[in-house]
Structures are given as C-alpha cells and as structure tokens.
Design a protein around this motif. Sequence first.
Motif, PDB file in Angstrom:
ATOM      1  N   VAL A  29      39.006 -15.974  -4.406  1.00 23.44           N
ATOM      2  CA  VAL A  29      38.860 -14.518  -4.407  1.00 23.44           C
ATOM      3  C   VAL A  29      38.458 -14.042  -5.798  1.00 23.44           C
ATOM      4  N   ASP A  30      37.420 -13.227  -5.854  1.00 21.90           N
ATOM      5  CA  ASP A  30      36.877 -12.683  -7.106  1.00 21.90           C
ATOM      6  C   ASP A  30      37.789 -11.581  -7.644  1.00 21.90           C
ATOM      7  N   ILE A  31      38.300 -11.753  -8.881  1.00 21.90           N
ATOM      8  CA  ILE A  31      39.110 -10.710  -9.521  1.00 21.90           C
ATOM      9  C   ILE A  31      38.513 -10.332 -10.876  1.00 21.90           C
ATOM     10  N   SER A  32      37.204 -10.461 -11.020  1.00 20.81           N
ATOM     11  CA  SER A  32      36.540 -10.157 -12.288  1.00 20.81           C
ATOM     12  C   SER A  32      36.583  -8.657 -12.575  1.00 20.81           C
ATOM     13  N   GLY A  33      36.126  -8.282 -13.762  1.00 21.18           N
ATOM     14  CA  GLY A  33      36.212  -6.900 -14.206  1.00 21.18           C
ATOM     15  C   GLY A  33      35.467  -5.907 -13.334  1.00 21.18           C
ATOM     16  N   SER A  34      34.504  -6.387 -12.542  1.00 18.73           N
ATOM     17  CA  SER A  34      33.759  -5.485 -11.663  1.00 18.73           C
ATOM     18  C   SER A  34      34.554  -5.080 -10.429  1.00 18.73           C
ATOM     19  N   VAL A  35      35.707  -5.704 -10.215  1.00 23.20           N
ATOM     20  CA  VAL A  35      36.537  -5.429  -9.035  1.00 23.20           C
ATOM     21  C   VAL A  35      37.657  -4.472  -9.439  1.00 23.20           C
ATOM     22  N   ASP A  36      37.579  -3.216  -8.971  1.00 22.79           N
ATOM     23  CA  ASP A  36      38.611  -2.252  -9.337  1.00 22.79           C
ATOM     24  C   ASP A  36      39.863  -2.462  -8.471  1.00 22.79           C
ATOM     25  N   PRO A  37      40.980  -1.799  -8.789  1.00 21.50           N
ATOM     26  CA  PRO A  37      42.214  -2.027  -8.050  1.00 21.50           C
ATOM     27  C   PRO A  37      42.096  -1.781  -6.539  1.00 21.50           C
ATOM     28  N   ARG A  38      41.361  -0.763  -6.151  1.00 21.39           N
ATOM     29  CA  ARG A  38      41.194  -0.495  -4.718  1.00 21.39           C
ATOM     30  C   ARG A  38      40.418  -1.619  -4.044  1.00 21.39           C
ATOM     31  N   GLU A  39      39.360  -2.094  -4.700  1.00 17.94           N
ATOM     32  CA  GLU A  39      38.561  -3.179  -4.132  1.00 17.94           C
ATOM     33  C   GLU A  39      39.364  -4.477  -4.068  1.00 17.94           C
ATOM     34  N   TYR A  40      40.184  -4.701  -5.082  1.00 21.02           N
ATOM     35  CA  TYR A  40      41.048  -5.880  -5.051  1.00 21.02           C
ATOM     36  C   TYR A  40      41.989  -5.831  -3.858  1.00 21.02           C
ATOM     37  N   ARG A  41      42.610  -4.651  -3.635  1.00 20.36           N
ATOM     38  CA  ARG A  41      43.532  -4.505  -2.507  1.00 20.36           C
ATOM     39  C   ARG A  41      42.807  -4.709  -1.186  1.00 20.36           C
ATOM     40  N   THR A  42      41.565  -4.234  -1.098  1.00 20.38           N
ATOM     41  CA  THR A  42      40.769  -4.426   0.119  1.00 20.38           C
ATOM     42  C   THR A  42      40.549  -5.906   0.392  1.00 20.38           C
ATOM     43  N   GLN A  43      40.255  -6.656  -0.676  1.00 23.15           N
ATOM     44  CA  GLN A  43      40.062  -8.099  -0.502  1.00 23.15           C
ATOM     45  C   GLN A  43      41.334  -8.795  -0.022  1.00 23.15           C
ATOM     46  N   ILE A  44      42.438  -8.535  -0.703  1.00 21.03           N
ATOM     47  CA  ILE A  44      43.677  -9.235  -0.397  1.00 21.03           C
ATOM     48  C   ILE A  44      44.176  -8.881   1.002  1.00 21.03           C
ATOM     49  N   ASP A  45      44.195  -7.595   1.323  1.00 19.44           N
ATOM     50  CA  ASP A  45      44.657  -7.182   2.653  1.00 19.44           C
ATOM     51  C   ASP A  45      43.696  -7.652   3.735  1.00 19.44           C
ATOM     52  N   GLY A  46      42.390  -7.600   3.441  1.00 25.65           N
ATOM     53  CA  GLY A  46      41.407  -8.050   4.420  1.00 25.65           C
ATOM     54  C   GLY A  46      41.509  -9.538   4.692  1.00 25.65           C
ATOM     55  N   LEU A  47      41.768 -10.319   3.641  1.00 31.42           N
ATOM     56  CA  LEU A  47      41.910 -11.761   3.816  1.00 31.42           C
ATOM     57  C   LEU A  47      43.160 -12.084   4.630  1.00 31.42           C
ATOM     58  N   ALA A  48      44.273 -11.416   4.320  1.00 31.72           N
ATOM     59  CA  ALA A  48      45.504 -11.658   5.067  1.00 31.72           C
ATOM     60  C   ALA A  48      45.324 -11.305   6.538  1.00 31.72           C
ATOM     61  N   ALA A  49      44.668 -10.181   6.815  1.00 33.56           N
ATOM     62  CA  ALA A  49      44.422  -9.784   8.203  1.00 33.56           C
ATOM     63  C   ALA A  49      43.516 -10.778   8.913  1.00 33.56           C
ATOM     64  N   ALA A  50      42.504 -11.280   8.204  1.00 37.41           N
ATOM     65  CA  ALA A  50      41.591 -12.257   8.801  1.00 37.41           C
ATOM     66  C   ALA A  50      42.312 -13.558   9.152  1.00 37.41           C
ATOM     67  N   LEU A  51      43.241 -13.968   8.299  1.00 39.02           N
ATOM     68  CA  LEU A  51      44.008 -15.181   8.584  1.00 39.02           C
ATOM     69  C   LEU A  51      44.855 -15.015   9.837  1.00 39.02           C
ATOM     70  N   ARG A  52      45.295 -13.770  10.113  1.00 39.48           N
ATOM     71  CA  ARG A  52      46.126 -13.500  11.290  1.00 39.48           C
ATOM     72  C   ARG A  52      45.303 -13.299  12.554  1.00 39.48           C
ATOM     73  N   ILE A  70      42.942 -19.311  -4.479  1.00 38.50           N
ATOM     74  CA  ILE A  70      42.604 -19.349  -5.910  1.00 38.50           C
ATOM     75  C   ILE A  70      41.974 -18.014  -6.290  1.00 38.50           C
ATOM     76  N   GLN A  71      42.545 -17.344  -7.290  1.00 37.04           N
ATOM     77  CA  GLN A  71      41.946 -16.128  -7.825  1.00 37.04           C
ATOM     78  C   GLN A  71      41.144 -16.491  -9.074  1.00 37.04           C
ATOM     79  N   TRP A  72      39.932 -15.949  -9.173  1.00 39.36           N
ATOM     80  CA  TRP A  72      39.057 -16.407 -10.249  1.00 39.36           C
ATOM     81  C   TRP A  72      38.355 -15.234 -10.945  1.00 39.36           C
ATOM     82  N   THR A  73      38.116 -15.444 -12.225  1.00 38.60           N
ATOM     83  CA  THR A  73      37.355 -14.466 -13.009  1.00 38.60           C
ATOM     84  C   THR A  73      36.597 -15.211 -14.102  1.00 38.60           C
ATOM     85  N   GLY A  74      36.843 -14.897 -15.386  1.00 41.57           N
ATOM     86  CA  GLY A  74      36.065 -15.491 -16.457  1.00 41.57           C
ATOM     87  C   GLY A  74      36.474 -16.905 -16.807  1.00 41.57           C
ATOM     88  N   SER A  75      35.789 -17.449 -17.810  1.00 44.55           N
ATOM     89  CA  SER A  75      36.029 -18.816 -18.244  1.00 44.55           C
ATOM     90  C   SER A  75      37.490 -19.006 -18.641  1.00 44.55           C
TER      91      SER A  75
END
Length: 240
Positions: A29-52, A70-75
């Motif tokens: 999951v991308d957590i780089s600086g371009s991902v704001d808090p709302r977008e991060y929450r969308t990813q995490i909640d969306g992934l959990a829902a998809a797994l279910r 795995i959460q990933w961003t810069g080097s």
Amino acid sequence: MRGISAAALLCLICPTPAAACGLALALLVDISGSVDPREYRTQIDGLAAALRDTTVADALVRQNAAVTLIQWTGSSRQDISVGWTEINSVDALERFAQSVETVERPWSMFATAIGEALTVAETALVTAPTCRRQVIDVSGDGASNEGVEPGPVRDRLVARGVTINALVITGSEPELLPYFERFVIGGYGAFAMQADGYADYPDRIRRKLIRETARALSFQPPAGGARHVAEHNKRSPATR
C-alpha cells in the motif's frame, strides 16, 4: 469384531496434515507524501472491505493462502505492517482484515520508492510459507522517484517465478498506467488495473483481488525463464 490395532489407533489421534498453501500474497500500500490522510483511510478501509468480499474470502480460505501487508514510501521507509498470516478459515481472514483496518501509518511525508518496496516484498517472500504461487499486489499513485529503479528488481523477482500485479491510482499523474506496465508488473498472468482517483479505489481493489485469488490461470507456466515471461507479458493487456 476385531480390535483396533495400535498403528490404526495412532492414526486416529495423530493431527491431520495442514493443507498445502496455494498462494502467498504480499499487499503493498502506497503511503507516500502524495497520499493525504483521507486517501490513506480510503485505501486501508477499501482493502479491508475487499478482503471480506465473499468471493475473495472463499478463494483465500480454499487455497489456505498466506497474506502480508507492507506499507511503502521513500527509500529505506518500507514497513511490514502485518506479518504473514495463514488464511485457513473465515475467522483467520477476519482477524487479518481487522489488523489491516487498525494498522498505523508509519510515515506520511516522504517520496515514492517502488523499487525499494519490491525489494522489501522480495525479502518477505523468502520467509513466507511454501506456496504454489507467489504474488505481489502493489498499489501506487506515482512513478518511482527515489531509490533503486523498479525494473531490475521486477526482473529478478520474475526470474524467481513471482508475479507482480499493480493497481494504478490516477490523479496528479494521469498517464501512470503505461509506466507501471513497462517497469513494475511482470510474471505469469501479470496485469495492471487503473483506479480513476481514490474514490474508485475500493471497487477496483475488490475486482483486482478477485482476479488475483479466484480466477484460475488458463495456461501452464512455460519453461525457459525470463524470456518467455517477457513474451507472455506482451500478450497481457492492462485492465482499465
């Protein structure tokens, strides 16, 4: 009636061998600086829902899959946030989904190092249970701009038999899909899907997991290594 032999009795009380693992799946999951808090929450909640999702859950349980987040961003900023979890029951799947939902974001202001993320996934796969397939599922909203280039890492993983799929989230970089097709995805049956912004992410990650977990591949992996993989990838169009 004859009595039960000692050997037969031992067989009755000995533990049943665990089912073989059909899939080791690393979710990046991308957590780089371009991902704001709302977008991060969308990813995490969306992934959990998809797994279910019932189709995804059934496929993972049937394959006795092993999954990690795995959460990933810069080097040097990649985090194995939820370690390998064997999905051998619906309860195990629910526990993993809850771990995804409640995970903490370790960084929020750093660059995009896709090659580094793939390297960490490569290391994680070494410690995974022995499974018939190894798949890396990477989501991202930008091209790599730091650390090792993703292409050589992708090629090394493909040579080991790993498949890398991608969910490309468009927005600030609308022509991102061709980049992921050229430098990130690879392996048998590899594909990239596109989410038109973060609002589209929950539906697309669900569809992507269905394709990764439930859709049987229609071909047998050919002998011949990376050359044949590259030839196959040319025939594997992205799904928009």
